[in-house]
Design a protein around this motif. Structure first.
Motif, PDB file in Angstrom:
ATOM      1  N   MET A 274       0.836  -1.205   0.000  1.00  0.00           N
ATOM      2  CA  MET A 274       0.000   0.000   0.000  1.00  0.00           C
ATOM      3  C   MET A 274       0.872   1.257   0.000  1.00  0.00           C
ATOM      4  SD  MET A 274      -3.293  -0.646  -0.027  1.00  0.00           S
ATOM      5  CE  MET A 274      -4.500  -1.893   0.381  1.00  0.00           C
ATOM      6  N   ASP A 275       1.933   1.239   0.790  1.00  0.00           N
ATOM      7  CA  ASP A 275       2.864   2.377   0.807  1.00  0.00           C
ATOM      8  C   ASP A 275       3.486   2.590  -0.566  1.00  0.00           C
ATOM      9  OD1 ASP A 275       2.358   2.804   3.489  1.00  0.00           O
ATOM     10  OD2 ASP A 275       4.188   1.798   4.174  1.00  0.00           O
TER      11      ASP A 275
ATOM     12  N   LEU B  42      -8.776   1.769  -6.618  1.00  0.00           N
ATOM     13  CA  LEU B  42      -8.481   0.596  -5.805  1.00  0.00           C
ATOM     14  C   LEU B  42      -9.780   0.004  -5.279  1.00  0.00           C
ATOM     15  CD1 LEU B  42      -6.434  -1.195  -4.219  1.00  0.00           C
ATOM     16  CD2 LEU B  42      -6.469   0.566  -2.449  1.00  0.00           C
ATOM     17  N   ALA B  43     -10.094  -1.198  -5.697  1.00  0.00           N
ATOM     18  CA  ALA B  43     -11.225  -1.945  -5.135  1.00  0.00           C
ATOM     19  C   ALA B  43     -10.630  -2.871  -4.081  1.00  0.00           C
ATOM     20  CB  ALA B  43     -11.931  -2.745  -6.219  1.00  0.00           C
ATOM     21  N   GLU B  44     -11.017  -2.666  -2.829  1.00  0.00           N
ATOM     22  CA  GLU B  44     -10.324  -3.360  -1.734  1.00  0.00           C
ATOM     23  C   GLU B  44     -11.263  -3.619  -0.570  1.00  0.00           C
ATOM     24  OE1 GLU B  44      -8.029  -5.384   0.166  1.00  0.00           O
ATOM     25  OE2 GLU B  44      -6.857  -4.428  -1.415  1.00  0.00           O
ATOM     26  N   GLN B  45     -11.237  -4.839  -0.018  1.00  0.00           N
ATOM     27  CA  GLN B  45     -12.043  -5.155   1.151  1.00  0.00           C
ATOM     28  C   GLN B  45     -11.302  -4.880   2.452  1.00  0.00           C
ATOM     29  OE1 GLN B  45     -14.127  -8.878   1.104  1.00  0.00           O
ATOM     30  NE2 GLN B  45     -14.671  -8.645  -1.042  1.00  0.00           N
TER      31      GLN B  45
ATOM     32  N   ALA C 193      -6.648   0.402   3.185  1.00  0.00           N
ATOM     33  CA  ALA C 193      -6.962   1.268   2.048  1.00  0.00           C
ATOM     34  C   ALA C 193      -7.175   2.710   2.497  1.00  0.00           C
ATOM     35  CB  ALA C 193      -8.199   0.747   1.320  1.00  0.00           C
ATOM     36  N   LEU C 194      -7.823   2.897   3.651  1.00  0.00           N
ATOM     37  CA  LEU C 194      -8.091   4.253   4.126  1.00  0.00           C
ATOM     38  C   LEU C 194      -6.818   5.039   4.402  1.00  0.00           C
ATOM     39  CD1 LEU C 194     -11.113   3.748   6.546  1.00  0.00           C
ATOM     40  CD2 LEU C 194     -11.106   4.917   4.329  1.00  0.00           C
TER      41      LEU C 194
END
Length: 93
Positions: free
Chosen positions: A33-34, A49-52, A57-58
């Motif tokens: 993510m970084d 970004l589609a992410e659960q 993600a936030l």
């Protein structure tokens, strides 16, 4: 990760990523993510970004869209999602 690297080598204007964290160890997810956030800032690439894994993600997104049954039920900055109890409870626990 190799596919993401290859995609970024082309310096795209837009990049779509689906379930980036799926099947990865938490420490790997944080690093990835970084890397995505730095690449976006450095290259000027807009990333969808589609992410659960919403907590990770936030940390890197500028805007959040929450979908329910195929429709957008929330569209705002991440701090608004985190600060609103009506949204925070169902989506962040």
């Amino acid at each position: 990760m190799l596919a993401i690297g290859r995609a970024l080598m082309g310096r795209p204007q837009r990049l779509m990523l689906d379930e980036l964290s799926s099947g990865l160890a938490p420490v790997t997810v944080t690093g990835l993510m970084d890397t995505i956030q730095r690449a976006s800032a450095t290259l000027g690439t807009t990333i969808l970004l589609a992410e659960q894994n919403i907590r990770e993600a936030l940390k890197i997104v500028d805007r959040v869209y929450v979908l329910k049954l195929g429709g957008i039920v929330f569209e705002e900055r991440p701090d608004v999602l985190v600060g609103d109890d009506r949204l925070r409870r169902p989506y962040l626990g």
